[in-house]
Design a protein around this motif. Structure first.
Motif: not given
Lengths: 323, 652
Positions: A72-77, A263-264, A281-283, A307-308
């Motif tokens: 989750l952090l990766e796209p915003f790091k 699970e995410a 996670g995104p799923l 996910a977006v």
């Protein structure tokens, strides 16, 4: 033989709520969002007008998220330490319809930052993006009642959406939104009666009902989604049946709730056989969002860009694929 | 360590009672032993905080409790249920913990009736005056050689002709037969027979020489969970001679009967149930003793007794095992109790006198309801009626002459004054009416016109309504800060000052707290939800209800308008709502005075359809919806919403 027309007509309609104000309207937004307007069951659009399209608000935090999984952090790091940059990235790169700025840093356990700092953050985000803003307090009633007045005032005229008013703490926020021209999120603990009670209490203070967005503390897939689904479905049916106190747009906190699920967030090595974390996670977030869309959600607060993207595609399909 | 069993002397003030107890016994248990009443709702598990006492002398072991304020602790206050003696003790029981003696208000205004009839609680409702126990003056022709009928047959024939009954329906005990030949002759064949209805047969209870038909007394009793009320009746003239009430002494084991059932069933070996039975029998004996003494009678002259009460209370009275009442599928031992000799239960009246119990419908709808329904003639009404008896349980009956459905909701004892900081029953010193002006001046009326000691059900109902209309609480029942200095901070959150200390009987402020208001709103919500659930089950609307009969121990007065303002009753023209007071007692009295009324009660019990709310999925929904002032659906209370919005800024 002629097939009888069994189209159902409803007497009620979801109230239209506008987020964001342009320069002409006293704000600085280039883009405004309209919610509501539906007069039929979600996506049964041959029975009526489905109303305005659901929108996606991407969360931006004013602290560096500590508990987020790597995926989750990766796209915003590169942007997590700057709410301004973070918001920009969400809108420009990931296509967020609006930004939900979460003021976690003022929470006594998360930095206890001052109202001045919160105001600065809000101002910088307002300058960075042209979309409407949701400003969400830290969910500590005492701190929120101290900080939100300053924040609200700093965003006067922008027609933001301020969150959230509860049965036990609604007066300050309702008064602010009324004075500074914002909209208000009213919150209930997955209970349609209490949601209605909060809405009545808020309007008793003189707040107009057409500036309210409802929020039933969301449950993610596997974590109570069916309860939230049926409560939101009941709210929509009540709205269509003419209950003006429930004929309001619905907000869901999809991202935060989905990523709390093990699970995410479980890493690959923790959960071999569950599929790759970067897909899983995104799923999880996508399925939660798409499910809640069917119950009539109008604003989805989301986190992961993948996910977006998937949910935006789904919304597009829901509104065009009528053949 | 050698076993060392200390005993301590506990001295209770102001009653000046002494008791010896063993080490390890709580002060509350000591008080029970000393027969000192100490208020306790939770049954001694440190959750209600009602059993406050002051340790004047001696050492105690008393753990910390958040239920006591620091200044109370400084004054020596402890919770009796959590406190054990470490030495001899001098304990004083403060006024708020004591049970003050005094008359409990009784309202059962019977309507006028024509001669030969007895009146119910609504105009025009009458039952024939034909008591369950009656006296017949009989003049017999002495036997001759031509008329050689035996004594007993001669008497039976006369009774048969007078009463129009079959011979085989008449019975008598051996003692009556033995005394008969002599009595008949000594009385010169002029005598009075006492005849009791005995489930289809009649029993000759006794014979007296001469005409004593006018001397016949009976007692009707409402065996309530909180209050026991007894009424002395002149059975021959159908007149109420006197009424006496007292608190149910079982209260020391918990103020609702579920607590008492738990107490009784958890102590099967130490005789918990026997204790419970002895206690209620004792209460009834004391009431009868007071009534007879005051009216120049002896208890042996009471020839009949009739009791009405909820199913659990009847089980306690009869010593029947109440365990299954609170367990699924909620089965009582008996709904209809056959007539018994009152003496068998230890009730101190004539040894032949029967005890009649009004029949129940189900575990949670008892003889107080079937009796009440008879007293208002529910089963004779053309119009759709709603009958509500508000007590610790709120029972609701909907119906008319064609059908009746009923249910019971756990309303809690708050409208009886329990579970409310300064709540009390409708007794002298209780605020029974209350108004708040726009500038937050209070006016109130106190029972007995003295300084107030607390506030009873009708006063509490007025308070909620007045606080809502004045804006001191919002529709959630939460206090609004800054509306008036009367809304103030306390240890346990906000509270509203009703009466300043100098103006109260206790010297302390009388307040209504946030928790009190929440309890009261929950009570009214339970009642309203029960009404909605029944209406929904019958596919009816509140507007279909043509008459509402509201019963309960609120006091002598109830502001009907306020029952709607707070959303306890559906919005309707107030003239449709009638306050009938203690309808259970009226049902008991009517039964005793009229066999017609008694058989009516039995018929109602067999006709009523019981709805179990616990198994009903809609009830909880309705309850949450009603847990708001007046209600979450403004459509159900349009007028109240309109009235309230006048005080609120207009929506833009």
């Amino acid at each position: 033989m002629e097939i009888p027309n069994i189209v159902e007509r409803w007497s009620g309609e979801v109230t239209e709520v506008t987020l964001g104000a342009t320069k002409e309207e006293g704000g600085t937004r280039k883009k405004i969002i309209k919610l509501g307007g539906a007069n039929c069951i979600p996506y049964i659009d041959f029975e009526g007008c489905p109303g305005h399209r659901p929108v996606i608000a991407m969360d931006v935090l004013d602290i560096v998220p500590e508990e987020w999984p790597e995926v989750l952090l990766e796209p915003f790091k590169e942007v997590v330490s700057s709410p301004r940059e973070w918001a920009k990235k969400c809108v420009e790169e990931y296509g967020a319809d609006l930004i939900c700025l979460k003021l976690d840093s003022v929470h006594p356990d998360k930095g206890n930052k001052s109202a001045e700092e919160a105001v600065k953050t809000v101002q910088s985000v307002l300058q960075a993006v042209e979309v409407p803003l949701i400003i969400w307090g830290c969910d500590d009633p005492r701190r929120d009642n101290e900080v939100m007045p300053r924040v609200s005032q700093a965003a006067t005229g922008e027609r933001c959406l301020l969150a959230s008013a509860t049965q036990d703490n609604y007066k300050t926020l309702a008064a602010l939104c009324l004075a500074d021209g914002h909209n208000l999120v009213t919150q209930a603990p997955v209970d349609v009666n209490i949601q209605k009670q909060v809405n009545i209490l808020v309007t008793d203070t003189g707040f107009p009902v057409d500036r309210i967005v409802m929020f039933q503390t969301t449950g993610a897939l596997g974590y109570g989604i069916e309860y939230v689904y049926s409560i939101q479905e009941r709210e929509r049916l009540a709205a269509l049946s003419g209950d003006k106190w429930l004929a309001l747009p619905i907000l869901c906190n999809v991202g935060y709730e989905s990523w709390r699920a093990k699970e995410a967030k479980a890493r690959d090595e923790e959960a071999p056989g569950w599929g790759l974390a970067r897909e899983r996670g995104p799923l999880w977030e996508t399925i939660t969002a798409v499910t809640l869309l069917q119950s009539g959600a109008d604003i989805l607060r989301m986190l992961h860009p993948k996910a977006v993207k998937a949910v935006k595609k789904q919304i597009e399909a829901l509104y065009t694929n009528n053949a | 360590m050698p076993k060392d069993n200390h005993t301590y002397k506990i001295h209770f003030l102001p009653e000046d009672k002494l008791v010896d107890i063993e080490e390890g016994i709580t002060v509350l248990e000591a008080a029970h032993k000393a027969e000192v009443y100490i208020s306790s709702i939770c049954g001694g598990v440190a959750t209600c905080g009602k059993c406050k006492v002051v340790v004047e002398e001696g050492r105690v072991d008393s753990p910390y409790t958040p239920l006591l304020a620091p200044e109370e602790v400084a004054k020596g206050y402890v919770l009796a249920c959590q406190t054990k003696a470490l030495s001899d003790l001098l304990i004083s029981v403060p006024p708020e913990t004591r049970l003050e003696e005094g008359q409990i208000l009784v309202t059962t205004e019977a309507k006028e009736a024509r001669p030969g009839m007895v009146g119910g609680l609504v105009p025009g409702l009458e039952y024939s005056h034909d008591p369950l126990v009656k006296k017949l003056y009989i003049e017999l022709a002495p036997p001759t050689m031509e008329d050689s009928l035996a004594d007993y047959e001669r008497l039976r024939l006369a009774i048969m002709l007078r009463e129009g009954i079959k011979l085989e329906c008449l019975v008598a005990e051996l003692g009556v037969l033995k005394a008969m030949p002599r009595l008949l002759r000594e009385s010169h064949w002029r005598l009075t027979a006492t005849l009791a209805d005995w489930a289809g047969t009649r029993e000759i209870l006794g014979l007296e020489p001469g005409d004593t038909a006018k001397n016949l007394w009976g007692v009707a009793v409402d065996v309530g969970t909180t209050t026991v009320v007894a009424q002395l009746l002149d059975m021959a003239s159908a007149r109420v001679i006197d009424t006496e009430a007292s608190y149910n002494s079982q209260m020391k084991w918990g103020e609702d009967y579920i607590q008492r059932i738990i107490y009784a069933t958890e102590r099967p070996t130490s005789g918990g149930l026997d204790e419970m039975q002895r206690t209620i029998v004792n209460d009834i004996n004391e009431l009868i003793s007071a009534l007879t003494l005051r009216n120049g009678l002896r208890p042996e002259e009471i020839m009949a007794l009739c009791c009405s009460g909820n199913t659990a209370m009847m089980h306690f009275l009869l010593g029947l095992d109440p365990t299954l009442i609170r367990k699924e599928p909620y089965i009582p031992t008996a709904n209809s109790i056959p007539p018994l000799r009152a003496r068998e239960l230890g009730i101190d009246i004539n040894k032949k006198a029967p005890l009649y119990c009004l029949p129940s419908v189900a575990a949670y709808v008892g003889g107080d309801i079937t009796g009440g329904a008879t007293a208002i003639g529910l089963d004779q009404q053309e119009a759709l009626c709603l009958f509500i008896d508000i007590g610790t349980n709120g029972e609701v009956v909907l119906g008319n002459k064609d059908w009746m459905v009923c249910c019971s909701a756990s309303a809690g004892p708050s409208f009886e004054g329990s579970g409310v900081r300064h709540g009390m029953r409708a007794a002298p010193g209780a605020i029974e009416r209350l108004k708040i002006t726009e500038d937050f001046q209070l006016s109130y009326k106190v029972i007995g016109n003295r300084n107030p000691r607390g506030i009873c059900g009708s006063g509490l109902l007025d308070s909620i309504s007045a606080l809502l209309c004045s804006g001191a609480i919002n529709k959630s029942g939460k206090f609004v800060r800054g509306t008036t200095p009367r809304v103030r901070e306390s240890e346990e959150g906000l509270e509203f000052l009703l009466v300043e200390g100098p103006k109260s009987a206790t010297g302390g402020d009388i307040v209504i707290t946030q928790a009190d208001i929440s309890n009261l709103i929950r009570s009214k919500a339970a009642i309203y939800a029960a009404i909605s659930t029944l209406l929904e089950a019958m596919h009816m609307k509140a507007t279909d209800i043509q008459r509402v009969y509201l019963a309960g121990g609120f006091g002598s007065y109830l502001d009907i308008h306020n029952t709607i303002t707070i959303g306890m009753l559906p919005e309707m023209p107030p003239e449709r709502i009638h306050f009938v007071g203690n309808s259970s007692l009226a049902g008991s009295r009517l039964s005793l005075l009229s066999r017609e009324a008694f058989s009516n009660v039995k018929e109602i019990a067999s006709k009523m359809t019981y709805f179990d709310l616990m198994a009903n999925p809609h009830f909880m929904e309705e309850f949450i919806s009603a847990n708001f002032l007046p209600h979450t659906n403004p459509d159900e209370f349009p007028t109240v919403y309109q009235e309230l919005s006048r005080g609120v800024k207009a929506m833009d």
